[in-house]
Design a protein around this motif. Structure first.
Motif, PDB file in Angstrom:
ATOM      1  N   LEU A  79      47.830  63.560  -1.933  1.00  0.00           N
ATOM      2  CA  LEU A  79      46.717  62.957  -2.231  1.00  0.00           C
ATOM      3  C   LEU A  79      47.158  60.976  -2.079  1.00  0.00           C
ATOM      4  O   LEU A  79      46.268  60.417  -2.235  1.00  0.00           O
ATOM      5  CB  LEU A  79      46.354  62.913  -3.780  1.00  0.00           C
ATOM      6  CG  LEU A  79      45.640  64.317  -3.944  1.00  0.00           C
ATOM      7  CD1 LEU A  79      45.707  64.515  -5.367  1.00  0.00           C
ATOM      8  CD2 LEU A  79      44.451  64.401  -3.274  1.00  0.00           C
ATOM      9  N   ASN A  80      48.376  60.973  -1.833  1.00  0.00           N
ATOM     10  CA  ASN A  80      48.706  59.453  -1.576  1.00  0.00           C
ATOM     11  C   ASN A  80      48.981  59.147  -0.125  1.00  0.00           C
ATOM     12  O   ASN A  80      49.120  57.933   0.479  1.00  0.00           O
ATOM     13  CB  ASN A  80      50.049  59.344  -2.452  1.00  0.00           C
ATOM     14  CG  ASN A  80      49.737  59.159  -3.537  1.00  0.00           C
ATOM     15  OD1 ASN A  80      48.846  58.526  -4.273  1.00  0.00           O
ATOM     16  ND2 ASN A  80      50.879  59.643  -4.395  1.00  0.00           N
ATOM     17  N   ASP A  81      48.474  59.959   0.722  1.00  0.00           N
ATOM     18  CA  ASP A  81      48.723  60.031   2.113  1.00  0.00           C
ATOM     19  C   ASP A  81      47.551  59.415   2.943  1.00  0.00           C
ATOM     20  O   ASP A  81      46.704  59.973   3.367  1.00  0.00           O
ATOM     21  CB  ASP A  81      48.935  61.394   2.678  1.00  0.00           C
ATOM     22  CG  ASP A  81      49.589  61.347   4.146  1.00  0.00           C
ATOM     23  OD1 ASP A  81      49.492  60.167   4.998  1.00  0.00           O
ATOM     24  OD2 ASP A  81      49.771  62.322   4.950  1.00  0.00           O
ATOM     25  N   VAL A  82      47.509  57.988   2.629  1.00  0.00           N
ATOM     26  CA  VAL A  82      46.312  57.383   3.133  1.00  0.00           C
ATOM     27  C   VAL A  82      46.449  56.592   4.582  1.00  0.00           C
ATOM     28  O   VAL A  82      45.564  55.687   4.911  1.00  0.00           O
ATOM     29  CB  VAL A  82      45.773  56.338   2.034  1.00  0.00           C
ATOM     30  CG1 VAL A  82      45.483  56.970   0.787  1.00  0.00           C
ATOM     31  CG2 VAL A  82      46.976  55.189   1.825  1.00  0.00           C
ATOM     32  N   SER A  98      39.446  58.555   9.244  1.00  0.00           N
ATOM     33  CA  SER A  98      39.900  59.406   8.027  1.00  0.00           C
ATOM     34  C   SER A  98      41.182  59.249   7.507  1.00  0.00           C
ATOM     35  O   SER A  98      41.896  58.131   7.978  1.00  0.00           O
ATOM     36  CB  SER A  98      39.555  60.819   8.273  1.00  0.00           C
ATOM     37  OG  SER A  98      39.839  61.549   7.206  1.00  0.00           O
ATOM     38  N   SER A  99      41.780  60.016   6.697  1.00  0.00           N
ATOM     39  CA  SER A  99      43.328  59.893   6.538  1.00  0.00           C
ATOM     40  C   SER A  99      43.533  61.503   6.015  1.00  0.00           C
ATOM     41  O   SER A  99      42.847  62.255   5.662  1.00  0.00           O
ATOM     42  CB  SER A  99      43.340  58.827   5.200  1.00  0.00           C
ATOM     43  OG  SER A  99      42.759  59.532   4.209  1.00  0.00           O
ATOM     44  N   PRO A 100      44.767  61.722   5.915  1.00  0.00           N
ATOM     45  CA  PRO A 100      45.274  63.140   5.435  1.00  0.00           C
ATOM     46  C   PRO A 100      44.608  63.324   4.078  1.00  0.00           C
ATOM     47  O   PRO A 100      44.325  64.233   3.617  1.00  0.00           O
ATOM     48  CB  PRO A 100      46.855  62.880   5.428  1.00  0.00           C
ATOM     49  CG  PRO A 100      47.030  61.986   6.543  1.00  0.00           C
ATOM     50  CD  PRO A 100      45.818  60.940   6.420  1.00  0.00           C
ATOM     51  N   ALA A 101      44.670  62.085   3.022  1.00  0.00           N
ATOM     52  CA  ALA A 101      44.266  62.194   1.987  1.00  0.00           C
ATOM     53  C   ALA A 101      43.054  62.734   1.738  1.00  0.00           C
ATOM     54  O   ALA A 101      42.575  63.676   1.146  1.00  0.00           O
ATOM     55  CB  ALA A 101      44.699  60.948   1.074  1.00  0.00           C
ATOM     56  N   TYR A 102      42.050  61.994   2.618  1.00  0.00           N
ATOM     57  CA  TYR A 102      40.801  62.272   2.541  1.00  0.00           C
ATOM     58  C   TYR A 102      40.509  63.801   2.837  1.00  0.00           C
ATOM     59  O   TYR A 102      39.492  64.521   2.247  1.00  0.00           O
ATOM     60  CB  TYR A 102      40.101  61.482   3.398  1.00  0.00           C
ATOM     61  CG  TYR A 102      38.252  61.630   3.422  1.00  0.00           C
ATOM     62  CD1 TYR A 102      37.621  61.164   2.425  1.00  0.00           C
ATOM     63  CD2 TYR A 102      37.911  62.562   4.313  1.00  0.00           C
ATOM     64  CE1 TYR A 102      36.320  61.281   2.605  1.00  0.00           C
ATOM     65  CE2 TYR A 102      36.330  62.902   4.221  1.00  0.00           C
ATOM     66  CZ  TYR A 102      35.773  62.286   3.229  1.00  0.00           C
ATOM     67  OH  TYR A 102      34.240  62.390   3.061  1.00  0.00           O
ATOM     68  N   GLU A 103      41.207  64.188   3.864  1.00  0.00           N
ATOM     69  CA  GLU A 103      40.911  65.724   4.392  1.00  0.00           C
ATOM     70  C   GLU A 103      41.612  66.642   3.299  1.00  0.00           C
ATOM     71  O   GLU A 103      40.710  67.760   3.121  1.00  0.00           O
ATOM     72  CB  GLU A 103      41.565  65.696   5.635  1.00  0.00           C
ATOM     73  CG  GLU A 103      40.866  65.045   6.797  1.00  0.00           C
ATOM     74  CD  GLU A 103      39.432  65.094   7.115  1.00  0.00           C
ATOM     75  OE1 GLU A 103      38.898  66.300   6.902  1.00  0.00           O
ATOM     76  OE2 GLU A 103      38.676  64.032   7.389  1.00  0.00           O
TER      77      GLU A 103
END
Length: 195
Positions: A79-82, A98-103
């Motif tokens: 969730l912090n991986d933006v 996108s971002s890892p958090a969004y996915e």
């Protein structure tokens, strides 16, 4: 002479078509085409140094037919991986930001595991608009009463998209409809606590 010119033209067109076909179909593969189709492969890619691979792994976990419940703690940890990445989702023709958090948030919404509710609520206040919207949509999909208070609080935001989506989520979770009226939602929620 004309015959040779035509042959070279045909060869040139064929070569160009072949290069275009290769670039279109192989060089720009998106998340739906990544080699992460099994749970173990996707979980391994969540640990990758590449933000792109982490984002695609989270995307693919959310699309699995059998819900990957074992991956939920790792998705929560993302969730912090933006870090921004460009990805293709599904059969999209174009890349999107996108971002890892969004996915990960989106995948948690597909999986609908209630373990994600508290961490999502904690990230609701300090996230960017796109992540807040994704969190609201995910909380709506999970349909857990713990999200009601924070969603009501989201109705006080000055952002029309946030208030509209929070109102929709509240309606979905509670089967009540007070629109975007924070005070009516707050009054209703207070009455629910006293019952």
């Amino acid at each position: 002479m004309k015959y040779e010119d035509n042959i070279y033209t045909v060869i040139g067109i064929a070569l160009f078509a072949g290069i275009f076909f290769f670039l279109y179909n192989f060089a720009g593969k998106g998340c739906s085409h990544s080699n992460c189709s099994e749970l173990k492969e996707c979980v391994d890619q969540l640990k990758s140094n590449s933000a792109q691979k982490r984002a695609c792994a989270a995307y693919n976990l959310g699309k699995m037919e059998e819900k990957p419940l074992d991956a939920v703690p790792m998705l929560i940890d993302m969730l912090n991986d933006v870090q921004s990445v460009r990805i293709k989702r599904g059969f999209d023709r174009y890349y999107s930001l996108s971002s890892p958090a969004y996915e990960a948030i989106t995948a948690l919404g597909e999986i609908k595991d209630r373990r994600a509710v508290e961490p999502l609520i904690q990230h609701l206040a300090g996230s960017s608009q796109s992540l807040k919207l994704a969190i609201i949509w995910t909380l709506k999909d999970i349909r857990d009463d713990r999200a009601i208070g924070p969603l009501i609080d989201s109705l006080t935001k000055k952002d029309d998209d946030i208030t509209r989506e929070a109102s929709r989520a509240l309606k979905e979770i509670t089967n009540e409809d007070f629109g975007e009226d924070h005070s009516k939602w707050q009054e209703w929620w207070s009455q629910q606590g006293s019952q």
